[in-house]
Design a protein around this motif. Structure first.
Motif, PDB file in Angstrom:
ATOM      1  N   VAL A 120       0.874  -1.175   0.000  1.00  0.00           N
ATOM      2  CA  VAL A 120       0.000   0.000   0.000  1.00  0.00           C
ATOM      3  C   VAL A 120       0.912   1.225   0.000  1.00  0.00           C
ATOM      4  CG1 VAL A 120      -1.722   1.291   1.305  1.00  0.00           C
ATOM      5  CG2 VAL A 120      -1.789  -1.206   1.279  1.00  0.00           C
ATOM      6  N   LEU A 121       0.645   2.154  -0.901  1.00  0.00           N
ATOM      7  CA  LEU A 121       1.500   3.337  -1.012  1.00  0.00           C
ATOM      8  C   LEU A 121       0.981   4.441  -0.092  1.00  0.00           C
ATOM      9  CD1 LEU A 121       1.664   3.345  -4.925  1.00  0.00           C
ATOM     10  CD2 LEU A 121       3.265   2.268  -3.338  1.00  0.00           C
TER      11      LEU A 121
ATOM     12  N   SER B 177      -2.958   4.104  -3.784  1.00  0.00           N
ATOM     13  CA  SER B 177      -2.304   2.964  -4.449  1.00  0.00           C
ATOM     14  C   SER B 177      -3.091   2.564  -5.703  1.00  0.00           C
ATOM     15  CB  SER B 177      -2.230   1.760  -3.505  1.00  0.00           C
ATOM     16  OG  SER B 177      -1.590   2.106  -2.311  1.00  0.00           O
ATOM     17  N   LEU B 178      -4.404   2.498  -5.530  1.00  0.00           N
ATOM     18  CA  LEU B 178      -5.262   2.142  -6.667  1.00  0.00           C
ATOM     19  C   LEU B 178      -5.103   3.164  -7.798  1.00  0.00           C
ATOM     20  CD1 LEU B 178      -7.585   0.147  -7.494  1.00  0.00           C
ATOM     21  CD2 LEU B 178      -9.175   1.858  -6.630  1.00  0.00           C
ATOM     22  N   ALA B 179      -5.075   4.440  -7.414  1.00  0.00           N
ATOM     23  CA  ALA B 179      -4.965   5.503  -8.426  1.00  0.00           C
ATOM     24  C   ALA B 179      -3.618   5.431  -9.145  1.00  0.00           C
ATOM     25  CB  ALA B 179      -5.148   6.870  -7.765  1.00  0.00           C
ATOM     26  N   VAL B 180      -2.545   5.227  -8.395  1.00  0.00           N
ATOM     27  CA  VAL B 180      -1.218   5.140  -9.022  1.00  0.00           C
ATOM     28  C   VAL B 180      -1.191   3.995 -10.023  1.00  0.00           C
ATOM     29  CG1 VAL B 180       1.218   4.590  -8.619  1.00  0.00           C
ATOM     30  CG2 VAL B 180       0.046   6.196  -7.098  1.00  0.00           C
ATOM     31  N   ARG B 181      -1.755   2.868  -9.628  1.00  0.00           N
ATOM     32  CA  ARG B 181      -1.691   1.685 -10.507  1.00  0.00           C
ATOM     33  C   ARG B 181      -2.669   1.783 -11.672  1.00  0.00           C
ATOM     34  NH1 ARG B 181      -0.640  -1.180  -4.940  1.00  0.00           N
ATOM     35  NH2 ARG B 181       1.621  -1.067  -5.032  1.00  0.00           N
ATOM     36  N   MET B 182      -3.757   2.499 -11.481  1.00  0.00           N
ATOM     37  CA  MET B 182      -4.689   2.685 -12.601  1.00  0.00           C
ATOM     38  C   MET B 182      -4.143   3.713 -13.594  1.00  0.00           C
ATOM     39  SD  MET B 182      -7.382   0.932 -13.117  1.00  0.00           S
ATOM     40  CE  MET B 182      -8.268   1.893 -14.339  1.00  0.00           C
ATOM     41  N   LEU B 183      -3.502   4.763 -13.066  1.00  0.00           N
ATOM     42  CA  LEU B 183      -3.103   5.875 -13.932  1.00  0.00           C
ATOM     43  C   LEU B 183      -1.650   5.783 -14.382  1.00  0.00           C
ATOM     44  CD1 LEU B 183      -4.907   8.784 -12.027  1.00  0.00           C
ATOM     45  CD2 LEU B 183      -5.770   7.315 -13.851  1.00  0.00           C
TER      46      LEU B 183
ATOM     47  N   GLU C  52      -2.132  11.756  -7.527  1.00  0.00           N
ATOM     48  CA  GLU C  52      -2.328  12.703  -6.422  1.00  0.00           C
ATOM     49  C   GLU C  52      -3.487  13.662  -6.740  1.00  0.00           C
ATOM     50  OE1 GLU C  52       1.198  14.749  -5.170  1.00  0.00           O
ATOM     51  OE2 GLU C  52       0.102  16.038  -3.780  1.00  0.00           O
ATOM     52  N   ASP C  53      -3.516  14.139  -7.973  1.00  0.00           N
ATOM     53  CA  ASP C  53      -4.620  15.027  -8.373  1.00  0.00           C
ATOM     54  C   ASP C  53      -5.965  14.300  -8.245  1.00  0.00           C
ATOM     55  OD1 ASP C  53      -2.853  16.995  -8.954  1.00  0.00           O
ATOM     56  OD2 ASP C  53      -2.857  16.677 -11.127  1.00  0.00           O
ATOM     57  N   GLN C  54      -5.997  13.083  -8.743  1.00  0.00           N
ATOM     58  CA  GLN C  54      -7.258  12.345  -8.730  1.00  0.00           C
ATOM     59  C   GLN C  54      -7.673  11.932  -7.313  1.00  0.00           C
ATOM     60  OE1 GLN C  54      -9.360  12.223 -11.302  1.00  0.00           O
ATOM     61  NE2 GLN C  54      -7.792  13.571 -12.135  1.00  0.00           N
ATOM     62  N   LEU C  55      -6.672  11.698  -6.458  1.00  0.00           N
ATOM     63  CA  LEU C  55      -6.992  11.365  -5.060  1.00  0.00           C
ATOM     64  C   LEU C  55      -7.776  12.527  -4.421  1.00  0.00           C
ATOM     65  CD1 LEU C  55      -6.447   9.293  -2.692  1.00  0.00           C
ATOM     66  CD2 LEU C  55      -4.599  10.833  -2.008  1.00  0.00           C
ATOM     67  N   GLN C  56      -7.327  13.729  -4.700  1.00  0.00           N
ATOM     68  CA  GLN C  56      -8.042  14.898  -4.165  1.00  0.00           C
ATOM     69  C   GLN C  56      -9.465  14.958  -4.715  1.00  0.00           C
ATOM     70  OE1 GLN C  56      -5.880  18.598  -4.482  1.00  0.00           O
ATOM     71  NE2 GLN C  56      -3.956  17.508  -4.231  1.00  0.00           N
ATOM     72  N   GLU C  57      -9.591  14.731  -6.009  1.00  0.00           N
ATOM     73  CA  GLU C  57     -10.930  14.783  -6.609  1.00  0.00           C
ATOM     74  C   GLU C  57     -11.837  13.703  -6.012  1.00  0.00           C
ATOM     75  OE1 GLU C  57     -11.866  17.263  -8.374  1.00  0.00           O
ATOM     76  OE2 GLU C  57      -9.827  18.058  -8.342  1.00  0.00           O
ATOM     77  N   ILE C  58     -11.256  12.536  -5.764  1.00  0.00           N
ATOM     78  CA  ILE C  58     -12.043  11.432  -5.194  1.00  0.00           C
ATOM     79  C   ILE C  58     -12.572  11.828  -3.813  1.00  0.00           C
ATOM     80  CG2 ILE C  58     -11.832   9.113  -4.191  1.00  0.00           C
ATOM     81  CD1 ILE C  58      -9.789   8.574  -6.566  1.00  0.00           C
ATOM     82  N   PHE C  59     -11.719  12.381  -2.979  1.00  0.00           N
ATOM     83  CA  PHE C  59     -12.178  12.708  -1.630  1.00  0.00           C
ATOM     84  C   PHE C  59     -13.116  13.923  -1.624  1.00  0.00           C
ATOM     85  CE2 PHE C  59      -9.019   9.714  -0.183  1.00  0.00           C
ATOM     86  CZ  PHE C  59      -9.684   9.133   0.879  1.00  0.00           C
TER      87      PHE C  59
ATOM     88  N   ARG D 109      -7.538  -4.111 -16.184  1.00  0.00           N
ATOM     89  CA  ARG D 109      -6.679  -3.593 -15.104  1.00  0.00           C
ATOM     90  C   ARG D 109      -7.527  -3.258 -13.881  1.00  0.00           C
ATOM     91  NH1 ARG D 109      -3.944  -0.017 -17.765  1.00  0.00           N
ATOM     92  NH2 ARG D 109      -4.846   1.939 -17.080  1.00  0.00           N
ATOM     93  N   ALA D 110      -8.659  -2.625 -14.121  1.00  0.00           N
ATOM     94  CA  ALA D 110      -9.519  -2.241 -12.999  1.00  0.00           C
ATOM     95  C   ALA D 110      -9.958  -3.471 -12.212  1.00  0.00           C
ATOM     96  CB  ALA D 110     -10.729  -1.469 -13.522  1.00  0.00           C
ATOM     97  N   ALA D 111     -10.453  -4.486 -12.923  1.00  0.00           N
ATOM     98  CA  ALA D 111     -10.931  -5.693 -12.241  1.00  0.00           C
ATOM     99  C   ALA D 111      -9.784  -6.412 -11.537  1.00  0.00           C
ATOM    100  CB  ALA D 111     -11.599  -6.629 -13.255  1.00  0.00           C
ATOM    101  N   PHE D 112      -8.648  -6.478 -12.215  1.00  0.00           N
ATOM    102  CA  PHE D 112      -7.489  -7.176 -11.629  1.00  0.00           C
ATOM    103  C   PHE D 112      -7.005  -6.469 -10.357  1.00  0.00           C
ATOM    104  CE2 PHE D 112      -2.953  -7.841 -11.079  1.00  0.00           C
ATOM    105  CZ  PHE D 112      -2.859  -9.221 -11.138  1.00  0.00           C
ATOM    106  N   LEU D 113      -6.901  -5.143 -10.423  1.00  0.00           N
ATOM    107  CA  LEU D 113      -6.411  -4.400  -9.244  1.00  0.00           C
ATOM    108  C   LEU D 113      -7.345  -4.608  -8.053  1.00  0.00           C
ATOM    109  CD1 LEU D 113      -5.230  -1.021 -10.838  1.00  0.00           C
ATOM    110  CD2 LEU D 113      -3.797  -2.800  -9.837  1.00  0.00           C
ATOM    111  N   LEU D 114      -8.644  -4.542  -8.326  1.00  0.00           N
ATOM    112  CA  LEU D 114      -9.598  -4.697  -7.222  1.00  0.00           C
ATOM    113  C   LEU D 114      -9.549  -6.113  -6.650  1.00  0.00           C
ATOM    114  CD1 LEU D 114     -12.635  -2.732  -8.698  1.00  0.00           C
ATOM    115  CD2 LEU D 114     -11.218  -2.044  -6.761  1.00  0.00           C
ATOM    116  N   HIS D 115      -9.427  -7.113  -7.519  1.00  0.00           N
ATOM    117  CA  HIS D 115      -9.494  -8.494  -7.047  1.00  0.00           C
ATOM    118  C   HIS D 115      -8.152  -9.006  -6.523  1.00  0.00           C
ATOM    119  CE1 HIS D 115      -9.794 -12.907  -7.245  1.00  0.00           C
ATOM    120  NE2 HIS D 115     -11.053 -12.694  -6.902  1.00  0.00           N
ATOM    121  N   ASP D 116      -7.141  -8.965  -7.364  1.00  0.00           N
ATOM    122  CA  ASP D 116      -5.880  -9.615  -6.984  1.00  0.00           C
ATOM    123  C   ASP D 116      -4.984  -8.723  -6.123  1.00  0.00           C
ATOM    124  OD1 ASP D 116      -6.663 -11.836  -8.318  1.00  0.00           O
ATOM    125  OD2 ASP D 116      -4.853 -12.035  -9.524  1.00  0.00           O
ATOM    126  N   VAL D 117      -5.073  -7.418  -6.290  1.00  0.00           N
ATOM    127  CA  VAL D 117      -4.207  -6.530  -5.497  1.00  0.00           C
ATOM    128  C   VAL D 117      -4.937  -6.076  -4.236  1.00  0.00           C
ATOM    129  CG1 VAL D 117      -2.875  -4.382  -5.478  1.00  0.00           C
ATOM    130  CG2 VAL D 117      -2.969  -5.777  -7.562  1.00  0.00           C
TER     131      VAL D 117
END
Lengths: 244, 204
Positions: free
Chosen positions: A55-56, B58-64, B71-78, B160-168
């Motif tokens: 986790v980052l 972590s999800l955002a870094v791996r998706m983007l 970091e930008d998207q993390l702010q938008e998400i919250f 990628r989205a499904a894999f990150l959610l399931h396996d990561v």
């Protein structure tokens, strides 16, 4: 792949959803089929390596920016008036958030360097160093504007940090001063580099990176003072580790 | 060869959603926290941020594929989460609700970025999947994190989205289907294709 009959079973086995009968069948099969055994083992290794990815940590400044925007949009109640000396927690947070907005606007200037049209060519690029293709004068003007934004932000943060630094113990304070000194030296060196090579994108990026580092360190210092005032030693210790 | 029928212990429980960790108490605590956030308490929202920001970042870094965009998207998400907390009813775990919101935000961003740059990612065709399933094996050495992270960026967005959610992240297929708004079978298929593609990419 010559053998595709057991692909679904392999998928279920890797997912951990395979039933006992199909599992027994698959076990018998992979004992005699090198391809399927290899595939199953590889996919299990990929699954395990993926589950072990760390986790980052979210960047230090992200929360302050979010809090700043929530306040700006009037979506949260005013900060509790925890009066600590001359400034309250809310005042510090507001100051830090305001400064972040200034810095954000400084960064906003930067992408234009790379994408701007090139009516006239600036001085020849240094070897191995990407060059901006606009006029030297226009580049210098943009750099000056961005630097001013950073300097304004840094001055605000320094004012808040310095006036409350007595809340920190001498050792922590000395570490922060030492790190600020190192960053200041880097800023000075990079300013010289930019002055000597105004068309160098790399030189400018290094300068702005140094300026940004200073902003981050000052933000952490203010956050540290806040945490110590609140008696949150665990959070303070984390910030000390990041700042030292 | 014995075939493992259970996922590893770390995967048995959703890392973020807290399924299996006294759901009733967890849910009640989440609802109290959300209520404080709705009342404009910044400290409560900071608590929510501290609980979930690492995983969502972590999800955002791996998706983007890069930290600056993440970091930008993390702010938008919250910020979006704060706006939408009114609609949180506690039917799903707060973590699942945040994952859904985050994935919508990230996929929208990925699509708009792809449209801007003209780099739309296709799905995986059957020929590619079969090629990845065949051929020689991965090298015996451990899979390096850096290689895996790089290979992840080459997966098509949906996989990628499904894999990150399931396996990561460790969500179950049912949760993945809820988050992504797809059928559970589609989640299984996407994750399987992603693993096969990763195998092909890691063999290079």
């Amino acid at each position: 792949m010559a053998c595709t009959r057991y692909l679904n079973s392999i998928q279920e086995a890797v997912d951990g959803t395979i039933g006992s009968i199909r599992r027994a069948e698959l076990e018998l099969h992979v004992d005699t089929c090198d391809d399927c055994r290899g595939l199953l083992e590889d996919l299990q290794r990929i699954r395990d390596a993926s589950a072990a990815l760390p986790v980052l940590d979210a960047p230090d400044g992200a929360w302050l920016q979010i809090a700043g925007r929530l306040r700006q949009e009037g979506r949260v109640a005013p900060a509790p008036a925890v009066v600590t000396g001359r400034r309250s927690y809310g005042t510090w947070l507001a100051a830090a958030a305001a400064v972040i907005l200034m810095v954000a606007s400084a960064w906003f200037v930067l992408p234009r360097f790379a994408s701007a049209p090139a009516p006239q060519t600036a001085s020849a690029p240094a070897p191995g160093n990407a060059a901006d293709t606009r006029t030297v004068e226009s580049v210098q003007n943009d750099v000056a504007v961005a630097q001013q934004q950073f300097e304004k932000a840094i001055a605000e943060l320094e004012k808040v940090a310095k006036s409350n630094q007595q809340a920190l113990d001498p050792e922590t304070s000395a570490t922060i001063d030492k790190n600020l000194g190192i960053i200041d030296q880097a800023i000075a060196d990079n300013r010289v580099a930019v002055a000597q090579e105004p068309s160098s994108v790399a030189a400018r990026e290094t300068l702005f990176q140094a300026l940004r580092s200073k902003v981050t360190l000052l933000q952490n210092t203010i956050a540290l003072i806040n945490e110590m005032r609140k008696g949150n030693n665990a959070a303070a210790a984390q910030l000390v580790n990041k700042s030292s | 060869m014995p075939v493992t029928g259970q996922r590893g212990a770390s995967m048995a429980t959703s890392k973020l959603t807290g399924q299996g960790s006294v759901p009733g108490e967890t849910r009640a605590a989440e609802l109290r926290l959300v209520e404080r956030c709705r009342n404009g308490e910044l400290g409560a929202f900071e608590e929510l941020y501290r609980q979930h920001s690492g995983r969502l970042f972590s999800l955002a870094v791996r998706m983007l594929g890069n930290q600056a965009d993440a970091e930008d998207q993390l702010q938008e998400i919250f910020l979006s989460a704060h706006r939408k907390l009114e609609s949180f009813r506690g039917e799903a775990a707060l973590g699942t609700w945040l994952y859904r919101l985050a994935m919508n935000q990230l996929l929208d961003y990925v699509r708009s970025r792809a449209a801007r740059t003209g780099q739309l990612t296709d799905g995986l065709d059957d020929a590619t999947v079969l090629a990845d399933a065949s051929g020689h094996r991965l090298a015996d050495r451990a899979i390096e994190r850096i290689d895996l992270e790089r290979a992840l960026t080459e997966l098509p967005d949906g996989c990628r989205a499904a894999f990150l959610l399931h396996d990561v992240e460790g969500l179950e297929h049912k949760e993945v289907s809820d988050v992504l708004g797809i059928a559970e079978g589609t989640s299984k298929s996407q994750v399987h294709k992603a693993r096969l593609r990763l195998r092909g990419l890691l063999r290079r």
